[in-house]
Motif scaffolding. Structure first.
Motif, PDB file in Angstrom:
ATOM      1  N   HIS A   1       0.827  -1.000  -0.021  1.00 14.23           N
ATOM      2  CA  HIS A   1      -0.059  -0.058  -0.104  1.00 14.23           C
ATOM      3  C   HIS A   1       0.790   1.147   0.056  1.00 14.23           C
ATOM      4  O   HIS A   1       2.148   1.189   0.186  1.00 14.23           O
ATOM      5  CB  HIS A   1      -1.019   0.096   1.040  1.00 14.23           C
TER       6      HIS A   1
ATOM      7  N   ASP B   1       5.473   4.812   5.735  1.00 11.88           N
ATOM      8  CA  ASP B   1       6.521   3.876   6.051  1.00 11.88           C
ATOM      9  C   ASP B   1       6.959   2.475   5.301  1.00 11.88           C
ATOM     10  O   ASP B   1       7.618   1.754   5.698  1.00 11.88           O
ATOM     11  CB  ASP B   1       5.836   3.536   7.420  1.00 11.88           C
ATOM     12  N   HIS B   2       6.005   2.371   4.211  1.00  9.29           N
ATOM     13  CA  HIS B   2       6.119   1.244   3.142  1.00  9.29           C
ATOM     14  C   HIS B   2       6.958   1.854   1.975  1.00  9.29           C
ATOM     15  O   HIS B   2       7.364   0.978   1.202  1.00  9.29           O
ATOM     16  CB  HIS B   2       5.162   0.432   3.077  1.00  9.29           C
TER      17      HIS B   2
ATOM     18  N   ASP C   1       0.151  -4.722   6.099  1.00 10.12           N
ATOM     19  CA  ASP C   1      -0.607  -4.073   7.279  1.00 10.12           C
ATOM     20  C   ASP C   1      -1.872  -4.601   7.362  1.00 10.12           C
ATOM     21  O   ASP C   1      -2.967  -3.823   7.654  1.00 10.12           O
ATOM     22  CB  ASP C   1      -0.448  -2.644   7.342  1.00 10.12           C
TER      23      ASP C   1
ATOM     24  N   HIS D   1       7.269  -5.102  11.738  1.00 10.11           N
ATOM     25  CA  HIS D   1       6.178  -3.701  11.765  1.00 10.11           C
ATOM     26  C   HIS D   1       5.644  -3.406  13.044  1.00 10.11           C
ATOM     27  O   HIS D   1       4.521  -3.639  13.337  1.00 10.11           O
ATOM     28  CB  HIS D   1       5.393  -3.631  10.685  1.00 10.11           C
TER      29      HIS D   1
HETATM   30 ZN   LIG Z   1       2.562   0.352   7.877  1.00  7.46          ZN
END
Ligand SMILES: [Zn+2]
Length: 351
Positions: free
Chosen positions: A96, A100-101, A224, A299
């Motif tokens: 996604h 943070d990715h 996530d 994560h």
């Molecule tokens: Zn994340």
């Protein structure tokens, strides 16, 4: 009749072919957590979310093929620690479009462009509109990833030093492959005997989870993902689709939250953010149901040893690996648990 007689001749010649034992190297694959930070903050030098899957055989140290899933902050630096350069990656997949990715993508692509390629497949969801009306667009993200470096003049300057560098910068090196995430697994990329499937999962619009199948083993990368039902009451915080994707898989890599951040514990962490992730305990239960042999938590929310998660105090003080392990075991998982730290690696078959 003619074709039948040819077939008989072929079968006949095979029959008389000497049987030479093939000295084939055994296939193997490795799954490495390139970053275990739960976003958007950064703690203790951890890299942002990402997983590297390498596949090959003993002769190339299981690394003939290198697939990167998500590219959080610092991915390039973690890859450098295991001697992987951006040029060696065969494809990059995004779960996604959260920073943070994705924050490490420009870093990876600028270096790949500087080193002159080659082109790379970027695989992700097609544009997806959220219930609030905005659009998450992987294609636009990839297309504009080096906009700042085009605007600053760097792309032009480095091209003046070497005309073989592409004029459009890193975006010219990408081959964007998008798919509509569905509730059933679909093959979204394959090469040789490696197959990557994807399934829709809930977190943000366009979120997808992936599965890699190789002759040496298989891994699901959940990202996530959380349950479609966004808050209790519900059977589990984990995704039913990820569970479907993970049936019989060897390894599950999944973002994990610890129940300590739950609204009932008073940390103040926003319930919406908490409920759209999977809990370590529920991941343990899911991994057990699908028969996974290994569960790699990544994560982590909160990070191991963190007093503060983003800006909320962790109730009861910092968590240890044992705390996460206990949560997974409470879910009933009896397989191998890895509470992720950067560069944690699993190899199948084990050496
Ligand atoms: Zn994340």
């Amino acid at each position: 009749m003619k074709s039948i007689s040819i077939a008989i001749v072929l079968v006949g010649s095979m029959w008389f072919a000497p049987s030479v034992p093939m000295a084939e190297a055994a296939p193997c694959f490795m799954v490495t957590l390139t970053g275990t930070q739960s976003g958007p903050s950064v703690f203790n030098g951890q890299a942002g979310a990402g997983t590297l899957v390498r596949y090959g055989d003993d002769s190339n140290d299981c690394a003939a093929m290198k697939l990167q899933f998500d590219t959080g902050r610092g991915t390039n630096m973690r890859l450098s620690q295991i001697n992987v350069t951006p040029v060696q990656l065969n494809a990059i997949f995004f779960t996604h479009m959260h920073g943070d990715h994705t924050e490490g993508f420009a870093d990876i692509m600028m270096l790949r462009w500087y080193l002159k390629g080659p082109k790379i497949d970027i695989v992700c969801s097609s544009d997806a509109t959220s219930v609030l009306g905005h659009t998450n667009s992987c294609r636009k993200f990839v297309t504009h990833v080096a906009e700042a470096f085009l605007q600053s003049g760097e792309i032009a300057e480095r091209r003046s030093e070497d005309k073989e560098r592409l004029a459009g910068g890193p975006a010219d090196l990408t081959n964007v492959i998008t798919f509509d995430p569905k509730d059933e697994p679909q093959v979204v990329w394959s090469s040789g005997d490696v197959k990557v499937s994807a399934i829709r999962s809930t977190h943000t619009a366009g979120h997808a989870s992936y599965r890699v199948d190789t002759p040496a083993g298989s891994v699901v990368i959940g990202g996530d993902a959380g349950n479609d039902v966004l808050a209790p009451p519900r059977a589990s915080s984990t995704s039913d689709q990820v569970e479907k994707l993970a049936k019989g898989v060897d390894i599950i890599v999944h973002s994990a939250f610890h129940p300590v951040l739950g609204p009932d514990r008073g940390s103040g962490f926003p319930p919406l953010s908490y409920y759209r992730q999977s809990l370590a305990s529920d991941l343990g239960a899911m991994a057990q149901r699908v028969g996974a042999k290994h569960l790699m938590l990544t994560h982590l929310g909160p990070s191991l040893g963190a007093v503060i998660h983003n800006r909320w105090k962790v109730p009861g003080g910092p968590l240890t690996q044992a705390d996460y392990r206990k949560a997974v075991e409470a879910g009933g998982f009896t397989g191998n648990i890895i509470v992720g730290t950067d560069l944690a690696t699993l190899r199948l078959p084990a050496k």
